[in-house]
Design a protein around this motif. Structure first.
Motif, PDB file in Angstrom:
ATOM      1  N   TYR A  88       0.823  -1.215   0.000  1.00  0.00           N
ATOM      2  CA  TYR A  88       0.000   0.000   0.000  1.00  0.00           C
ATOM      3  C   TYR A  88       0.859   1.267   0.000  1.00  0.00           C
ATOM      4  N   ALA A  92       0.205   4.054  -2.740  1.00  0.00           N
ATOM      5  CA  ALA A  92      -0.202   5.394  -2.309  1.00  0.00           C
ATOM      6  C   ALA A  92       0.905   6.424  -2.461  1.00  0.00           C
ATOM      7  N   PRO A  99      -2.305   8.363  -4.360  1.00  0.00           N
ATOM      8  CA  PRO A  99      -2.663   8.586  -2.946  1.00  0.00           C
ATOM      9  C   PRO A  99      -4.170   8.697  -2.723  1.00  0.00           C
ATOM     10  N   TYR A 102      -5.533   5.149  -2.640  1.00  0.00           N
ATOM     11  CA  TYR A 102      -4.999   4.107  -1.756  1.00  0.00           C
ATOM     12  C   TYR A 102      -4.598   4.576  -0.348  1.00  0.00           C
ATOM     13  N   GLU A 103      -4.624   5.889  -0.084  1.00  0.00           N
ATOM     14  CA  GLU A 103      -4.272   6.319   1.280  1.00  0.00           C
ATOM     15  C   GLU A 103      -5.220   5.758   2.345  1.00  0.00           C
ATOM     16  N   LEU A 106      -3.988   2.346   2.999  1.00  0.00           N
ATOM     17  CA  LEU A 106      -2.695   2.402   3.688  1.00  0.00           C
ATOM     18  C   LEU A 106      -2.898   2.686   5.167  1.00  0.00           C
TER      19      LEU A 106
END
Length: 484
Positions: A88, A92, A99, A102-103, A106
């Motif tokens: 991740y 990200a 980002p 996928y933040e 994460l």
């Protein structure tokens, strides 16, 4: 299928999913760009399954048989959680990844990794990871640049997790701040007009319990009582047999009542403290019943509540009852912390606390010699727990100082002033170190042990030294709330 069977099946399915996605995302034979997100997601799920199974086995103190051992289960959960975070992070990355997409994943993977690290006793790393997760969730939930409606629940949850790491590191002031922030978020989320009480009230009540603990540690007992009372009221509704779910919330109600009794006692409201502690014990006895309950899950909490009840009975002058319930609590923790049949790492801190409190119940019952012996045993355990090489001083030095103070009081009552002075001096040094970091949290405790020190000095005929201590006490008044 039984609950245990469902968990085993879930673990099997999660493991198979990871194996499939590993092949699909293989850099040589597969397509990482297409399948790494799904691999990371499957690893996160597997980590949760492994962690939950390991935690369940640890709580029940059972052998996982042909499956992984409890320690092995946790280690495997940590391994897959670490891998999920690594993937991740790449996904990200602001330069090579996405980002925005996928933040959130994460942050969640960091949250899970922090839990796994904590389970493995790697507290410093767990705290670092939990701090990073909170930082990401703060950005995601920012009212100007983020989406509070989507991410505030996760922010509150990550703050609660962060508070556990801060508390273990002895950073009480920060723990209190974080718990206050989590409670404020959950209050908004559980608002009956603008929020969703059905979804968020249980977490709100839990956050109030955590906040009460932090306020009490800071010596703000009046506020701790107010916050804890609100939490108890919520859990009463949630556990109501007519409109709630007792099976789900009775344990939480009992825990909140036990904490409530501790704060009431510290605030000098003994009758109310006794009432709350009595109710908590009654609930835990049902939950830990050998026939109708689950002793493996609830005996630790029963032991803790018995300790609290003993503390409440003693100031009420019911010394015989106090000794009986405190002794029962100690007996439970001796079994749970047995090095052969129990889990010392998990239960020795509670054993030490129960011994310290048992000594305090024995002394007013006229059993001073036993009180002294029991208090010395509690100090010995706390010394090991707070050892700078093999233990965790940040977490256990405050308890060591408290147990030394109690031991000194028993020695003083026995007329052993030189020994009382020596023990009190050690407690004073610990409290002075703690006060250098958090004055508000420990000043009242320091003043109390200094009064003991002055008394021991007088007993030894060292009048001038005793006056020096008294002069310091006069010049350094304590926090008024600590005496309410």
């Amino acid at each position: 299928m039984s609950t245990a069977g469902q968990r085993a099946k879930a673990l099997e399915v999660a493991t198979e999913a990871v194996a499939i996605y590993r092949r699909l995302a293989d850099p040589d034979t597969g397509n990482p760009a297409a399948h790494e997100p799904a691999l990371a997601h499957s690893l996160a799920n597997l980590g949760v399954c492994l962690s939950e199974e390991g935690q369940r086995a640890k709580a029940l103190e059972v052998d996982l048989g042909d499956s992984l051992s409890t320690a092995g289960q946790r280690a495997k959960a940590l391994e897959v959680a670490t891998e999920a975070v690594a993937i991740y992070r790449r996904l990200a990355d602001p330069d090579i990844g996405n980002p925005v997409a996928y933040e959130p994943a994460l942050a969640l993977s960091l949250y899970n990794l922090g839990v796994c690290l904590s389970e493995e006793g790697r507290r410093a790393e767990a705290l670092e990871v939990a701090t990073e997760a909170v930082a990401i969730y703060r950005r995601l939930a920012d009212p100007d640049t983020g989406n509070p409606a989507a991410h505030e629940p996760a922010l509150a949850r990550s703050l609660a997790n962060l508070s556990i790491g801060l508390s273990a590191a002895g950073r009480r002031a920060e723990t209190l701040d974080v718990n206050a922030e989590a409670a404020a978020i959950y209050r908004r989320l559980a608002d009956p007009v603008t929020g969703d009480p059905t979804v968020h009230e249980p977490d709100f009540a839990a956050s109030l319990t955590n906040l009460g603990h932090g306020l009490s540690d800071a010596g703000r007992h009046t506020e701790a009582v107010e916050v804890a009372a609100e939490g108890v009221a919520i859990y009463r509704r949630l556990a109501d047999p007519d409109i709630g779910n007792p099976a789900a919330h009775d344990p939480n109600l009992a825990r909140s009542l036990n904490n409530f009794s501790v704060y009431l006692l510290a605030a000098g409201r003994w009758a109310e403290a006794l009432e709350a502690a009595t109710e908590a014990v009654a609930i835990y006895r049902r939950l830990a019943d050998l026939v109708t309950g689950n002793p493996a899950a609830h005996e630790p909490d029963l032991g803790r509540s018995l300790t609290s009840l003993g503390n409440c009975l003693s100031p009420a002058g019911r010394h015989t009852e106090a000794v009986e319930v405190a002794a029962e609590g100690v007996a439970i923790y001796r079994r749970l912390a047995d090095p052969v049949t129990g889990n010392p790492a998990a239960h020795e801190p509670d054993l030490a606390l129960s011994l310290t409190n048992f000594g305090n119940c024995l002394s007013p019952a006229g059993r001073q010699a036993e009180a002294l012996e029991i208090a010395a045993e509690g100090v010995a355990i706390y010394r090991r727990l707070a050892d700078p090489v093999t233990g965790n001083p940040a977490a256990h030095e405050p308890d060591l100082a408290h147990s030394l103070h109690n031991l000194g009081a028993h020695l003083y009552a026995a007329g052993r002033w030189a020994e009382a002075l020596e023990v009190a001096a050690e407690a004073v040094e610990i409290y002075r170190t703690l006060i250098a970091v958090e004055p508000a949290g420990f000043i009242s405790m320091l003043r109390s042990v200094l009064r003991l020190q002055a008394g021991a000095l007088l007993g030894l005929g060292r009048l001038q030294d005793a006056q020096v201590v008294r002069d310091w006490l006069a010049a350094n008044p304590g926090d008024p709330d600590s005496h309410k």
